[in-house]
Design a protein around this motif. Sequence first.
Motif, short mmCIF file in Angstrom:
data_model
loop_
_atom_site.label_atom_id
_atom_site.label_comp_id
_atom_site.label_asym_id
_atom_site.label_seq_id
_atom_site.Cartn_x
_atom_site.Cartn_y
_atom_site.Cartn_z
N GLY A 185 0.80 -1.23 0.00
CA GLY A 185 0.00 0.00 0.00
C GLY A 185 0.82 1.27 0.00
O GLY A 185 0.30 2.35 -0.25
N ARG A 186 2.14 1.13 0.29
CA ARG A 186 3.04 2.29 0.30
C ARG A 186 4.37 1.89 -0.34
O ARG A 186 5.36 1.61 0.36
N PRO A 187 4.40 1.81 -1.66
CA PRO A 187 5.62 1.34 -2.35
C PRO A 187 6.84 2.22 -2.07
O PRO A 187 7.97 1.77 -2.25
N ASP A 188 6.61 3.47 -1.64
CA ASP A 188 7.73 4.38 -1.39
C ASP A 188 8.27 4.27 0.04
O ASP A 188 9.18 5.01 0.42
N ALA A 189 7.75 3.35 0.83
CA ALA A 189 8.18 3.23 2.22
C ALA A 189 9.64 2.80 2.30
O ALA A 189 10.12 1.99 1.50
N SER A 190 10.36 3.33 3.28
CA SER A 190 11.76 2.97 3.48
C SER A 190 11.85 1.62 4.17
O SER A 190 10.88 1.13 4.76
N ARG A 191 13.04 1.00 4.12
CA ARG A 191 13.22 -0.28 4.78
C ARG A 191 13.02 -0.16 6.29
O ARG A 191 12.47 -1.06 6.93
N ALA A 192 13.42 0.98 6.86
CA ALA A 192 13.22 1.19 8.30
C ALA A 192 11.74 1.23 8.64
O ALA A 192 11.31 0.68 9.67
N GLU A 193 10.93 1.87 7.81
CA GLU A 193 9.48 1.94 8.05
C GLU A 193 8.85 0.56 7.92
O GLU A 193 7.95 0.19 8.67
N ILE A 194 9.32 -0.22 6.94
CA ILE A 194 8.79 -1.57 6.75
C ILE A 194 9.12 -2.43 7.96
O ILE A 194 8.26 -3.17 8.47
N ARG A 195 10.35 -2.32 8.46
CA ARG A 195 10.74 -3.11 9.62
C ARG A 195 9.95 -2.68 10.86
O ARG A 195 9.49 -3.54 11.65
N ALA A 196 9.75 -1.39 11.01
CA ALA A 196 8.98 -0.91 12.17
C ALA A 196 7.55 -1.43 12.14
O ALA A 196 6.99 -1.81 13.18
N ALA A 197 6.95 -1.48 10.95
CA ALA A 197 5.59 -2.01 10.82
C ALA A 197 5.55 -3.49 11.19
O ALA A 197 4.63 -3.95 11.87
N ALA A 198 6.57 -4.24 10.76
CA ALA A 198 6.63 -5.67 11.09
C ALA A 198 6.84 -5.88 12.58
O ALA A 198 6.22 -6.77 13.19
N GLU A 199 7.69 -5.07 13.18
CA GLU A 199 7.93 -5.19 14.62
C GLU A 199 6.68 -4.88 15.42
O GLU A 199 6.42 -5.51 16.46
N SER A 200 5.88 -3.94 14.96
CA SER A 200 4.69 -3.52 15.71
C SER A 200 3.65 -4.62 15.81
O SER A 200 2.80 -4.60 16.71
N VAL A 201 3.66 -5.58 14.87
CA VAL A 201 2.69 -6.68 14.93
C VAL A 201 3.35 -7.99 15.31
O VAL A 201 2.72 -9.06 15.25
N GLY A 202 4.63 -7.94 15.68
CA GLY A 202 5.32 -9.15 16.11
C GLY A 202 5.75 -10.05 14.98
O GLY A 202 5.94 -11.26 15.18
N ALA A 203 5.93 -9.50 13.78
CA ALA A 203 6.31 -10.32 12.64
C ALA A 203 7.81 -10.29 12.38
O ALA A 203 8.32 -11.10 11.60
N HIS A 204 8.53 -9.37 13.03
CA HIS A 204 9.95 -9.20 12.72
C HIS A 204 10.75 -10.46 13.05
O HIS A 204 11.68 -10.81 12.31
N GLY A 205 10.37 -11.16 14.10
CA GLY A 205 11.13 -12.34 14.51
C GLY A 205 11.16 -13.41 13.44
O GLY A 205 12.23 -13.90 13.06
#
Length: 594
Positions: free
Chosen positions: A450-470
Amino acid sequence: MKGHEEAPSRAQRDALLRMLLWPKRRRLAAATALALVENVCGLVPPLLIAAAIDRGVPEAADGRWTPLIGFTAAALAAGLTTATLKWCFLRYSGGIAQDLLFELRHRAFTHVMGQPLAFHESYPSGRVIARLSSDVESVEEMLEMGLDGLFSALFSMVGILAVMLWMDQPMAAVVIVLFIPLYVLTQWFRNRSRRAYRSTRTAVEGVVQHTVEAFNGIRAVQAFRREEANAARLRRLDARYTVARADAGWVSATFSGGVKLIGNLSLAGLLTLGVFRMDQGQLAIGTLTAFLLYVHRLYDPIDELASFANAFSAASAGLEKIGALFVPHPAVAEPKRPVALPADPPGGRGAVRFEGVHFRYGDEGRRVLSGVDLVLEPGRTVALVGTTGAGKSTIAKLMARLYDPAAGRVRLDGVDLRELADAELRGAVSMITQEAFLFSGSVADNIALGRPDASRAEIRAAAESVGAHGFISALPGGYDTDVHKRGSGLSAGQRQLIAMARVMLTSPRVLILDEATSSMDTPSERAVHEALTRVLAGRTAVIIAHRLSTLAIADRVLVIENGAVVEDGSPAQLLNAGGRFAGMQRGWLAVTTA
């Protein structure tokens, strides 16, 4: 929806051709002019050969070689010029053909992707793929033959007949008379080949559609041992396609054979009349030679025209099928003057209001919603429950504006959804379904859908917020891991966590979860529920679910029955009331404890 089973229409084909050709009219005019000059140059060599035979050879016999050498050099120059012009034309027309194919694919794909959900739910994906693959390929095959086949044949025929009439009218009359059966044969071919190739395109569409559906449903096919039955059906469909192709081939062979026969009759008639007129002293041998050369050149382009007409019949049938995609369908229209959502509406962002909403699927379908009035407060989680077909998913689809209500309106923060620009609506309302669809590509690409321009840091933060980063970090390539087709390498819970990370990245005002945990095992469901508590915080959410564990996180429960809200309250209130929701709870408990 029967409207999508429409018969192929020449009007649809012609409208599509105008749409494609009109923007390129200047380039087509230039190509036509180039082909005209090429064919005019191509008419010169037989005249020079005739002059060389009638004038150059006798003078060379008397020792004067200059005329013969001049005629020969001129013929060579004309041939070289014709070859150069043909090369230029093929290069130029080839570019036009490729541009047309690109435009056709792009327009058809973009148009289909922009169609409302009703179109995609009623139009089989296999049929769409057949339109965008085999039908486009039929157009490509015609264009690969080149516009040269069409232009050269037409200009050669007109030019050669004109020169013949100028050289000798009695001899030209023989050729013209034999054009009568050629015209009759051509008309027969046009009508017969159009029907034959329509049947061919319909038959190959059935093959493609069945193949796509079989592979999309491969799990069900193997689970119910339908491999042999599917193969048998494909054999039947393929046999129908083979018969249709054979019929089209017979039509083409009959036409090509007829053209050859008429051409040979023309040569025989010309040779007979020419020898007779030479014996009477009315015709020179060079003129007869030129006529025979012209007749040979006349029927060669006619044969090319037959091949082109054969390809055009297939392409025409394909264009009719593709044109059917452009038939207007009821659409979720983009507003002409969009209204922006308020940045900070009173009471908070994410207020949803249904005002007298009525809805049915199709013009003759059963009414699903009847005068629904509903207010969803900002930041609250609402669960929709009810029997199958009660209208729960329809409410969700109207909130996401996958459909528009037949009457009434749906508002988000005071703005009618029909007044919102599509891009703003998609950013404000997100939906997570039972199958969290992942596209081929990296995990990061899927999170940033939904946000192709998102940075890698923003993508990682979104994954961490839902517990998917692990689990993402544990993948072989981390965030760059290719998830393959539909995320087949991930569990259902992992796919849902990635879908929730998408949501966190876009930060919508309203989130809709349609049976998002129904197919998960208990550990996966527990992980997703933990993520939901973070995802749902501070935003309006609508949950469609049957599991008690999912309903427990709701602030409010709406029981839907026959398209209307029959119970409304907190889970505890409805359980204490002993109504329909309490009965559903007892039924669910009985199933889970059985």
